[in-house]
Design a protein around this motif. Sequence first.
Motif, PDB file in Angstrom:
ATOM      1  N   ARG A  77      52.104  84.483  63.150  1.00 25.16           N
ATOM      2  CA  ARG A  77      50.858  85.270  63.102  1.00 25.16           C
ATOM      3  C   ARG A  77      51.150  86.756  62.912  1.00 25.16           C
ATOM      4  O   ARG A  77      50.413  87.467  62.243  1.00 25.16           O
ATOM      5  CB  ARG A  77      50.087  85.061  64.414  1.00 25.16           C
ATOM      6  CG  ARG A  77      48.637  85.500  64.365  1.00 25.16           C
ATOM      7  CD  ARG A  77      47.911  85.084  65.635  1.00 25.16           C
ATOM      8  NE  ARG A  77      48.071  83.669  65.937  1.00 25.16           N
ATOM      9  CZ  ARG A  77      48.194  83.167  67.168  1.00 25.16           C
ATOM     10  NH1 ARG A  77      48.152  83.943  68.228  1.00 25.16           N
ATOM     11  NH2 ARG A  77      48.345  81.877  67.336  1.00 25.16           N
ATOM     12  N   TYR A  78      52.249  87.243  63.484  1.00 18.90           N
ATOM     13  CA  TYR A  78      52.508  88.682  63.457  1.00 18.90           C
ATOM     14  C   TYR A  78      53.715  89.074  62.592  1.00 18.90           C
ATOM     15  O   TYR A  78      54.178  90.210  62.655  1.00 18.90           O
ATOM     16  CB  TYR A  78      52.692  89.206  64.891  1.00 18.90           C
ATOM     17  CG  TYR A  78      51.437  88.992  65.712  1.00 18.90           C
ATOM     18  CD1 TYR A  78      50.312  89.785  65.510  1.00 18.90           C
ATOM     19  CD2 TYR A  78      51.365  87.968  66.658  1.00 18.90           C
ATOM     20  CE1 TYR A  78      49.148  89.577  66.240  1.00 18.90           C
ATOM     21  CE2 TYR A  78      50.209  87.753  67.392  1.00 18.90           C
ATOM     22  CZ  TYR A  78      49.102  88.560  67.166  1.00 18.90           C
ATOM     23  OH  TYR A  78      47.947  88.349  67.887  1.00 18.90           O
TER      24      TYR A  78
ATOM     25  N   GLU B  54      52.812  87.121  73.031  1.00 20.28           N
ATOM     26  CA  GLU B  54      51.794  87.678  72.131  1.00 20.28           C
ATOM     27  C   GLU B  54      51.313  89.044  72.645  1.00 20.28           C
ATOM     28  O   GLU B  54      51.184  90.008  71.879  1.00 20.28           O
ATOM     29  CB  GLU B  54      50.611  86.719  72.002  1.00 20.28           C
ATOM     30  CG  GLU B  54      49.546  87.258  71.043  1.00 20.28           C
ATOM     31  CD  GLU B  54      48.588  86.165  70.575  1.00 20.28           C
ATOM     32  OE1 GLU B  54      48.394  85.192  71.313  1.00 20.28           O
ATOM     33  OE2 GLU B  54      48.043  86.317  69.463  1.00 20.28           O
TER      34      GLU B  54
ATOM     35  N   ILE C  78      52.908  82.143  67.135  1.00 18.90           N
ATOM     36  CA  ILE C  78      52.703  83.572  67.421  1.00 18.90           C
ATOM     37  C   ILE C  78      53.593  84.415  66.504  1.00 18.90           C
ATOM     38  O   ILE C  78      53.154  85.420  65.930  1.00 18.90           O
ATOM     39  CB  ILE C  78      52.989  83.857  68.917  1.00 18.90           C
ATOM     40  CG1 ILE C  78      51.908  83.196  69.773  1.00 18.90           C
ATOM     41  CG2 ILE C  78      53.061  85.358  69.191  1.00 18.90           C
ATOM     42  CD1 ILE C  78      52.253  83.070  71.243  1.00 18.90           C
TER      43      ILE C  78
ATOM     44  N   THR D 224      51.747  83.332  75.851  1.00 20.42           N
ATOM     45  CA  THR D 224      50.732  84.405  75.838  1.00 20.42           C
ATOM     46  C   THR D 224      51.381  85.749  76.149  1.00 20.42           C
ATOM     47  O   THR D 224      51.034  86.781  75.549  1.00 20.42           O
ATOM     48  CB  THR D 224      49.635  84.088  76.894  1.00 20.42           C
ATOM     49  OG1 THR D 224      49.083  82.810  76.575  1.00 20.42           O
ATOM     50  CG2 THR D 224      48.541  85.128  76.896  1.00 20.42           C
TER      51      THR D 224
END
Length: 447
Positions: free
Chosen positions: A234-235, A191, A231, A188
């Motif tokens: 995702r980016y 992220e 993650i 986390t």
Amino acid sequence: MNAPTRAATLFGAGTLPKVAWGKGSYVQDTAGKRYIDGSCGPAAYCIGHGNEEVNAAIARQLDKIAHGYRYTFTSDPLEELSDIVRTQAGDGLDRMVFVTGGSEATESCLKVALQYHAARGDTSRRRFIARERSWHGNTLGALSVSGFKERRAPFEGALLDVSHLSPVNAYRPPANVLPEDVGRACATELEQEILRIGPDKVAAFIFEPVVGAAGGAVPAPPGYARAVREICDRYGVLMIADEVMCGIGRCGTWRALAHDGVVPDLMAIAKGLAGGYLPLGAAVYHGKVAEPILAVHGAPLTGHTFSAHTACCAAGVAVQTIIKRDKLVDRVHDNGPKLMQMVRDALHGIDAVGDIRGRGYFIGIEFVADRATKEPFPADLQLFARIRQTAFDDGLICYPVGGNVDGVNGDIVIIAPPYNATDGELTEITGKFARAARKALASIGHG
Ligand SMILES: Cc1ncc(COP(=O)(O)O)c(C=O)c1O
């Protein structure tokens, strides 16, 4: 004058014995003293010393030609080694730039990541995210992503601006995080940092799947690597696995991250690739990373005069052939738990042993002043260096790690034997190590 650094205390010039020769798990100095190599030096000499097959392969290559410059020639050793790495890495990790060591390998991974984004027109993606208590090498780029206070200190101000996240260590979780939540909390944090910087500005996240020189053989908790993969995807951030120390079978799988079922976009390898017989490393990258680079620039713009050095590649082929033929990665995988138990048994009863962790033949032993609070010993006692020196005096080579707690405090020693060490040699290593730990602890009044 400033106090000497821990590195200077550890490796003081003029005080080192002269190495004479090595055979298998043993090294001898010119005074005739014999040492068992319990850490493969810096976790490099994975099949031991003086292997006649490897030496003969190198000699045969030198008799033909030492080096065919990569822009002029290819060669059998280069092509064979490329095939071996491609096959062993698998999962689309089929492109590579050979270099001469770990720093060049991570440096090249960073550059290939930047080049990938540039080739796609994503030129704002220039920022790297890394972790504290990590080591990626001594060139300026590799040093910039490293979270190793002492080694960075003289160069601060001239390093790249890099985000350094919390170390991922279940024994020493970030503040207010339970040990069982470390993996999730640290993923986390990644992220959040990507979002804070702006995903369109982040080039890559680099990490050691099992942390070596800066943390002391620290595997990430289950699920962490997979969460990081998700993650990054995702980016649009590339994932770089620095497997220089933990890879090539050291942790019981040829790629360390294979243990987690995760495929990185780029991977740095070195140490065990040619087992220290000649200098060799590689930046390995996925076909999807290569695609835009080849289309726009034609080739990765990294590498050096001695990249893909022919004799070094011949050494790599010989070492990897032995690893495969003798099923040494399986041996490390199967024997790893036994070695871990041997270390535990040998250290039984020493209350300063805070944590014993690792994977395969890569085991870190962390010493603490208080097991309940995990408080480290005062840094000026240099316990990690004392244990290393006491062991060395007794004929055992092991790998010291200091400062893992906060960059200054913390005492760990790594055991990383050759993959082909005999059971008797493993017993000698763990026995001598425990003896050295007890003696060094007694010397600081902690008996
Ligand atoms: C994980 C990791 N990356 C990079 C390096 C740098 O490798 P080299 O010392 O071969 O340049 C090291 C060296 O210890 C390492 O452990």
